[in-house]
Design a protein around this motif. Structure first.
Motif, PDB file in Angstrom:
ATOM      1  N   GLN A  20       0.825  -1.207   0.000  1.00 17.52           N
ATOM      2  CA  GLN A  20       0.000   0.000   0.000  1.00 17.52           C
ATOM      3  C   GLN A  20       0.863   1.262   0.000  1.00 17.52           C
ATOM      4  O   GLN A  20       0.557   2.256  -0.626  1.00 17.52           O
ATOM      5  CB  GLN A  20      -0.884   0.064   1.266  1.00 17.52           C
ATOM      6  CG  GLN A  20      -1.814  -1.114   1.449  1.00 17.52           C
ATOM      7  CD  GLN A  20      -2.904  -1.112   0.403  1.00 17.52           C
ATOM      8  OE1 GLN A  20      -3.383  -0.066   0.003  1.00 17.52           O
ATOM      9  NE2 GLN A  20      -3.295  -2.299  -0.063  1.00 17.52           N
ATOM     10  N   ARG A  21       1.967   1.149   0.757  1.00 15.95           N
ATOM     11  CA  ARG A  21       2.795   2.355   0.892  1.00 15.95           C
ATOM     12  C   ARG A  21       4.251   1.954   1.154  1.00 15.95           C
ATOM     13  O   ARG A  21       4.533   0.793   1.507  1.00 15.95           O
ATOM     14  CB  ARG A  21       2.271   3.235   2.038  1.00 15.95           C
ATOM     15  CG  ARG A  21       2.410   2.597   3.352  1.00 15.95           C
ATOM     16  CD  ARG A  21       1.552   3.230   4.441  1.00 15.95           C
ATOM     17  NE  ARG A  21       1.671   2.407   5.631  1.00 15.95           N
ATOM     18  CZ  ARG A  21       2.375   2.718   6.698  1.00 15.95           C
ATOM     19  NH1 ARG A  21       3.006   3.872   6.778  1.00 15.95           N
ATOM     20  NH2 ARG A  21       2.460   1.898   7.729  1.00 15.95           N
ATOM     21  N   ALA A  22       5.121   2.959   0.982  1.00 12.81           N
ATOM     22  CA  ALA A  22       6.539   2.735   1.258  1.00 12.81           C
ATOM     23  C   ALA A  22       6.772   2.923   2.756  1.00 12.81           C
ATOM     24  O   ALA A  22       6.594   4.027   3.278  1.00 12.81           O
ATOM     25  CB  ALA A  22       7.382   3.717   0.461  1.00 12.81           C
ATOM     26  N   LEU A  23       7.138   1.833   3.458  1.00 13.46           N
ATOM     27  CA  LEU A  23       7.436   1.953   4.891  1.00 13.46           C
ATOM     28  C   LEU A  23       8.743   2.711   5.089  1.00 13.46           C
ATOM     29  O   LEU A  23       8.929   3.418   6.066  1.00 13.46           O
ATOM     30  CB  LEU A  23       7.551   0.568   5.531  1.00 13.46           C
ATOM     31  CG  LEU A  23       6.300  -0.314   5.462  1.00 13.46           C
ATOM     32  CD1 LEU A  23       6.555  -1.665   6.118  1.00 13.46           C
ATOM     33  CD2 LEU A  23       5.113   0.382   6.128  1.00 13.46           C
ATOM     34  N   VAL A  24       9.665   2.483   4.142  1.00 18.07           N
ATOM     35  CA  VAL A  24      10.942   3.204   4.150  1.00 18.07           C
ATOM     36  C   VAL A  24      11.198   3.646   2.729  1.00 18.07           C
ATOM     37  O   VAL A  24      10.942   2.894   1.789  1.00 18.07           O
ATOM     38  CB  VAL A  24      12.096   2.275   4.610  1.00 18.07           C
ATOM     39  CG1 VAL A  24      13.437   2.971   4.459  1.00 18.07           C
ATOM     40  CG2 VAL A  24      11.896   1.795   6.043  1.00 18.07           C
ATOM     41  N   ARG A  25      11.688   4.837   2.569  1.00 19.66           N
ATOM     42  CA  ARG A  25      12.126   5.289   1.239  1.00 19.66           C
ATOM     43  C   ARG A  25      13.406   6.077   1.467  1.00 19.66           C
ATOM     44  O   ARG A  25      13.455   6.988   2.284  1.00 19.66           O
ATOM     45  CB  ARG A  25      11.058   6.176   0.590  1.00 19.66           C
ATOM     46  CG  ARG A  25      11.515   6.780  -0.729  1.00 19.66           C
ATOM     47  CD  ARG A  25      10.418   7.615  -1.340  1.00 19.66           C
ATOM     48  NE  ARG A  25       9.446   6.806  -2.056  1.00 19.66           N
ATOM     49  CZ  ARG A  25       9.594   6.410  -3.319  1.00 19.66           C
ATOM     50  NH1 ARG A  25      10.669   6.720  -3.989  1.00 19.66           N
ATOM     51  NH2 ARG A  25       8.658   5.712  -3.913  1.00 19.66           N
TER      52      ARG A  25
END
Ligand SMILES: Cc1cc2nc3c(=O)[nH]c(=O)nc-3n(C[C@H](O)[C@H](O)[C@H](O)COP(=O)(O)OP(=O)(O)OC[C@H]3O[C@@H](n4cnc5c(N)ncnc54)[C@H](O)[C@@H]3O)c2cc1C
Length: 453
Positions: free
Chosen positions: A108-113
């Motif tokens: 769903q989303r980037a936990l870390v980028r």
């Protein structure tokens, strides 16, 4: 292949090596150094080319590794062979193809980028998991790496290992075999979030499994991800050329498309039956392919099977190479990713994705997915705005890596040896090359002292 295959010298030892990957090529290289120029070294390879799981193809006009790709700069066995052969290496961090963010994706989303270029502990990881958790993890990976590196000194000092577990034990690695990586991390009070997310992502990329892998494999993977210093390289012309050139240099007689179907101990020699031809006698035979996959009937002097069943299972890993443009912001706001790691969430549909090059011919980047099942078209359609070329390859990649790995001895019987059970503990190009080195030492010892052991 060798320009000048060696002619047999009467009385010189004759050794067969079955398999031309990292393990078999390293064993051949070491045997030549130990036995001298008169020894007859023959390599039998089922495939039409040398390299095994080190295998590259041409894709969209570029060279692409499909299997074993990255070599750590501490990997002394492979890199010493490369150096002696004058082989050019390319550094991963120098490669602008990898440009892009590191993304840890939960579907769903980037936990870390994070922009990882040149940074050992990216700020985004420190922010999410806290510096102490990361430092403890680094300490664990560095300790395991130091233990592993001690193997080289032991081998150089002449230590002979008869069983994979003896080698691991001598290097102080036994404590990493009885537990999972998650358990080893928990003993060091490393936060479960770091293990379940980032570490799991690294392990899914490297081993198709999460943090339940045997701790040794997990720590080797984390060292490969840069947590224990050093950097990553690959052979500029493709990793398999290292093995092809090594076999060529030592003038091993290499038989390609020559699958071995039987190895039989008979009288004072070992018979090898390959490629439908007649059985040929050797003094020693090294099997440098997983016994579970090699399909070789291996029998002792009384026709008794020499291989017991370990119940070991190799994992399917689907490699899908894609030339195309990623859908903007598919992985959330920010720059296009260079590496996408994933948490254990089946709906994601893949384990890892990396940008591995750029097709000058098509004018788009080249990407590589790893997945446990064939990559679904819906994943391709979602991740890519436009796909211009696809290549799929299915590997029986490595054993399921679990605590309390089981091994058969390196010496199945005098004259018949195996290398690949070492993979039950950890499976990389270097660890296989190192195990091959040790088996060559054992074979040489047995040939020189026929009455012993
Ligand atoms: C997708 C993938 C990615 C990987 N990434 C990395 C990485 O980045 N870095 C890394 O260090 N490691 C990586 N690995 C692991 C690494 O590639 C392996 O551990 C290593 O290549 C194993 O080498 P080997 O010589 O033991 O076996 P193999 O390379 O499998 O060699 C065995 C050889 O034996 C031959 N053979 C089998 N049966 C017979 C027979 N009956 N007769 C004759 N020949 C036979 C096979 O054709 C093969 O060539 C990766 C593996 C995979 C699959």
């Amino acid at each position: 292949m060798p320009d000048k295959p060696q002619e047999p010298t009467p009385g010189a030892p004759r050794i067969a090596i079955i398999g031309s990957g990292a393990a078999g090529s390293s064993a051949a290289w070491r045997l030549r150094a130990l036995l001298g120029p008169a020894a007859q070294i023959e390599v039998f390879e089922k495939a039409p080319e040398v390299g095994g799981r080190a295998h590259h193809i041409e894709f969209a006009g570029e060279q692409v590794e499909l299997g074993g790709t990255l070599i750590h700069t501490d990997n002394r066995r492979l890199l010493s062979i490369a150096e002696e052969l004058g082989i050019e290496l390319k550094s991963r961090s120098d490669n602008s193809a990898q440009a892009g963010d590191l993304v840890l994706w939960d579907g769903q989303r980037a936990l870390v980028r994070s922009s990882m270029a040149g940074v050992r502990l990216p700020l985004a990881l420190i922010r999410r998991y806290g510096p102490f958790n990361l430092l403890r993890l680094q300490r664990l990976a560095k300790a395991a790496k130091a233990n592993w590196n001690s193997v080289y000194g032991l081998q150089d000092a002449g230590r002979i290992f008869e069983r994979p577990e003896d080698l691991l034990d001598a290097a102080g690695l036994t404590p990493y075999l009885g537990l999972t990586l998650a358990q080893a991390a928990s003993q060091q009070k490393i936060s479960p979030a770091l293990i379940d997310q980032f570490v799991t992502g690294v392990l899914r990329d490297m081993y198709n499994q999460g943090s339940a892998v045997v701790a040794l494999s997990g720590l080797v993977a984390l060292a490969g991800a840069g947590l224990a210093g050093g950097s990553l390289v690959a052979v500029a012309d493709g990793n398999s050329t290292l093995f092809a050139k090594a076999l060529n240099r030592i003038q091993a007689k290499t038989h390609l498309s020559a699958g071995v179907s039987a190895v039989t101990v008979a009288g004072g020699s070992v018979l090898v039956k390959a490629g439908g031809g007649p059985a040929q006698p050797f003094d020693s035979v090294i099997i440098a392919a997983p016994l579970e996959l090699a399909n070789i009937q291996i029998t002792g002097p009384a026709g008794d099977p020499l291989v017991t069943d370990l119940g070991r299972r190799y994992q399917d890993v689907h490699t899908t190479v894609v030339a195309g443009q990623i859908t903007p912001e598919f992985f959330g706001p920010g720059a296009a990713p260079g590496d996408v790691l994933t948490v254990d969430q089946p709906s994601i549909g893949f384990k890892a994705l990396g940008r591995i090059g750029y097709s000058r011919e098509l004018g788009v980047p080249i990407w590589k997915f790893f997945s446990g099942e064939a990559l679904a078209e819906s994943v391709l359609e979602g991740v890519f705005r436009k796909v211009q070329a696809v290549h799929r390859h299915l590997w029986q990649a490595y054993p399921v890596l679990a605590p309390e790995p089981r091994f058969r001895p390196f010496r199945l019987i005098r004259g018949v040896y195996q290398i690949n059970d070492f993979e039950s503990a950890v499976s990389t190009l270097e660890t296989e090359a190192t195990a091959g080195w040790s088996v060559a030492d054992l074979v040489s010892q047995d040939l020189r002292a026929p009455e012993a052991s």
